[in-house]
Structures are given as C-alpha cells and as structure tokens.
Write a protein that holds these residues in place. Sequence first.
Motif, PDB file in Angstrom:
ATOM      1  N   ASN A   9     -41.941  56.254  90.039  1.00  0.00           N
ATOM      2  CA  ASN A   9     -41.068  57.083  90.874  1.00  0.00           C
ATOM      3  C   ASN A   9     -41.704  57.360  92.233  1.00  0.00           C
ATOM      4  O   ASN A   9     -41.034  57.320  93.263  1.00  0.00           O
ATOM      5  CB  ASN A   9     -40.744  58.401  90.173  1.00  0.00           C
ATOM      6  N   LYS A  10     -42.996  57.648  92.238  1.00  0.00           N
ATOM      7  CA  LYS A  10     -43.699  57.934  93.490  1.00  0.00           C
ATOM      8  C   LYS A  10     -43.736  56.695  94.382  1.00  0.00           C
ATOM      9  O   LYS A  10     -43.517  56.778  95.594  1.00  0.00           O
ATOM     10  CB  LYS A  10     -45.112  58.431  93.184  1.00  0.00           C
ATOM     11  N   LEU A  11     -44.002  55.538  93.796  1.00  0.00           N
ATOM     12  CA  LEU A  11     -44.040  54.299  94.588  1.00  0.00           C
ATOM     13  C   LEU A  11     -42.665  53.961  95.158  1.00  0.00           C
ATOM     14  O   LEU A  11     -42.561  53.540  96.311  1.00  0.00           O
ATOM     15  CB  LEU A  11     -44.571  53.141  93.741  1.00  0.00           C
ATOM     16  N   ILE A  12     -41.633  54.163  94.368  1.00  0.00           N
ATOM     17  CA  ILE A  12     -40.267  53.904  94.848  1.00  0.00           C
ATOM     18  C   ILE A  12     -39.961  54.787  96.053  1.00  0.00           C
ATOM     19  O   ILE A  12     -39.349  54.346  97.025  1.00  0.00           O
ATOM     20  CB  ILE A  12     -39.241  54.113  93.709  1.00  0.00           C
ATOM     21  N   LEU A  18     -39.342  48.036  98.527  1.00  0.00           N
ATOM     22  CA  LEU A  18     -39.978  47.764  97.240  1.00  0.00           C
ATOM     23  C   LEU A  18     -39.086  46.848  96.418  1.00  0.00           C
ATOM     24  O   LEU A  18     -37.911  47.139  96.200  1.00  0.00           O
ATOM     25  CB  LEU A  18     -40.224  49.081  96.500  1.00  0.00           C
ATOM     26  N   HIS A  19     -39.645  45.756  95.968  1.00  0.00           N
ATOM     27  CA  HIS A  19     -38.884  44.785  95.185  1.00  0.00           C
ATOM     28  C   HIS A  19     -39.149  44.927  93.681  1.00  0.00           C
ATOM     29  O   HIS A  19     -38.246  44.853  92.869  1.00  0.00           O
ATOM     30  CB  HIS A  19     -39.212  43.362  95.646  1.00  0.00           C
ATOM     31  N   ASN A  20     -40.427  45.148  93.332  1.00  0.00           N
ATOM     32  CA  ASN A  20     -40.782  45.231  91.920  1.00  0.00           C
ATOM     33  C   ASN A  20     -42.073  46.034  91.760  1.00  0.00           C
ATOM     34  O   ASN A  20     -42.936  45.992  92.625  1.00  0.00           O
ATOM     35  CB  ASN A  20     -40.978  43.823  91.347  1.00  0.00           C
ATOM     36  N   VAL A  37     -49.010  46.452  89.699  1.00  0.00           N
ATOM     37  CA  VAL A  37     -48.616  45.346  90.570  1.00  0.00           C
ATOM     38  C   VAL A  37     -47.442  45.852  91.395  1.00  0.00           C
ATOM     39  O   VAL A  37     -46.459  46.363  90.842  1.00  0.00           O
ATOM     40  CB  VAL A  37     -48.202  44.099  89.756  1.00  0.00           C
ATOM     41  N   VAL A  38     -47.555  45.730  92.724  1.00  0.00           N
ATOM     42  CA  VAL A  38     -46.509  46.196  93.625  1.00  0.00           C
ATOM     43  C   VAL A  38     -46.036  45.006  94.457  1.00  0.00           C
ATOM     44  O   VAL A  38     -46.856  44.309  95.057  1.00  0.00           O
ATOM     45  CB  VAL A  38     -47.015  47.319  94.557  1.00  0.00           C
ATOM     46  N   VAL A  39     -44.722  44.789  94.483  1.00  0.00           N
ATOM     47  CA  VAL A  39     -44.143  43.693  95.255  1.00  0.00           C
ATOM     48  C   VAL A  39     -43.236  44.288  96.324  1.00  0.00           C
ATOM     49  O   VAL A  39     -42.256  44.965  96.009  1.00  0.00           O
ATOM     50  CB  VAL A  39     -43.346  42.721  94.349  1.00  0.00           C
ATOM     51  N   SER A  40     -43.597  44.057  97.582  1.00  0.00           N
ATOM     52  CA  SER A  40     -42.820  44.593  98.702  1.00  0.00           C
ATOM     53  C   SER A  40     -43.081  43.754  99.953  1.00  0.00           C
ATOM     54  O   SER A  40     -44.214  43.353 100.213  1.00  0.00           O
ATOM     55  CB  SER A  40     -43.228  46.039  98.987  1.00  0.00           C
ATOM     56  N   PHE A  74     -48.279  42.189  96.461  1.00  0.00           N
ATOM     57  CA  PHE A  74     -47.720  40.896  96.851  1.00  0.00           C
ATOM     58  C   PHE A  74     -46.467  41.088  97.698  1.00  0.00           C
ATOM     59  O   PHE A  74     -45.735  42.062  97.503  1.00  0.00           O
ATOM     60  CB  PHE A  74     -47.298  40.094  95.607  1.00  0.00           C
ATOM     61  N   THR A  75     -46.218  40.132  98.594  1.00  0.00           N
ATOM     62  CA  THR A  75     -44.908  40.048  99.233  1.00  0.00           C
ATOM     63  C   THR A  75     -43.972  39.377  98.226  1.00  0.00           C
ATOM     64  O   THR A  75     -44.431  38.802  97.228  1.00  0.00           O
ATOM     65  CB  THR A  75     -44.946  39.219 100.533  1.00  0.00           C
ATOM     66  N   MET A  76     -42.679  39.383  98.479  1.00  0.00           N
ATOM     67  CA  MET A  76     -41.740  38.748  97.558  1.00  0.00           C
ATOM     68  C   MET A  76     -42.002  37.248  97.484  1.00  0.00           C
ATOM     69  O   MET A  76     -41.927  36.659  96.406  1.00  0.00           O
ATOM     70  CB  MET A  76     -40.303  39.064  97.960  1.00  0.00           C
TER      71      MET A  76
END
Length: 84
Positions: A9-12, A18-20, A37-40, A74-76
């Motif tokens: 929730n905080k990352l969103i 944010l993709h994933n 893992v953060v994808v944006s 990561f980027t998308m």
Amino acid sequence: MLTQQDLQNKLIAQIPDLHNVIITDTSNGCGQSFDIVVVSNTFQGKNKLQRCRLVNNALKEEVAQIHAFSCKCFTMEEWSKVVA
C-alpha cells in the motif's frame, strides 16, 4: 507488525507509474524480513543505487521497524526480459 500488504500500500501511494510489486516475507510470517521487487518506469534512466533510494525513501518508516530488507527495482522493459 508489518505485513506485505502494508508495504504494498505504501509503495502504491509513493512510487509513480508503479506496474508491479512482489513482496516476500522471508521471516516466515513474523514481519521482520522482506524481499521486494518493484517494477516502475519511474526508474528509467536511474542507476541501481538511485532506484533503491527511491524505494527506501518511500518505506523509510517501515524499514526502520524491521530487521532485514532487500529490494530489486526494474523498469517495465527490464522486467519483461526477466520474466520471459
């Protein structure tokens, strides 16, 4: 105790485009160790350190409460090559 949902929730709320997000509680449910893992596309043109700093700043309060934290960003486009 922090949960995976709290971190998500905080990352969103904090990371644009944010993709994933994949969050794994590596402490067997006690909320003290997480791999993320953060994808944006916000990470486009940024090196690994700059990317991790964005995530660390977004989760500053949460990271202070836990024992261990690891993130990969990561980027998308990069992510599509990882999961292919």
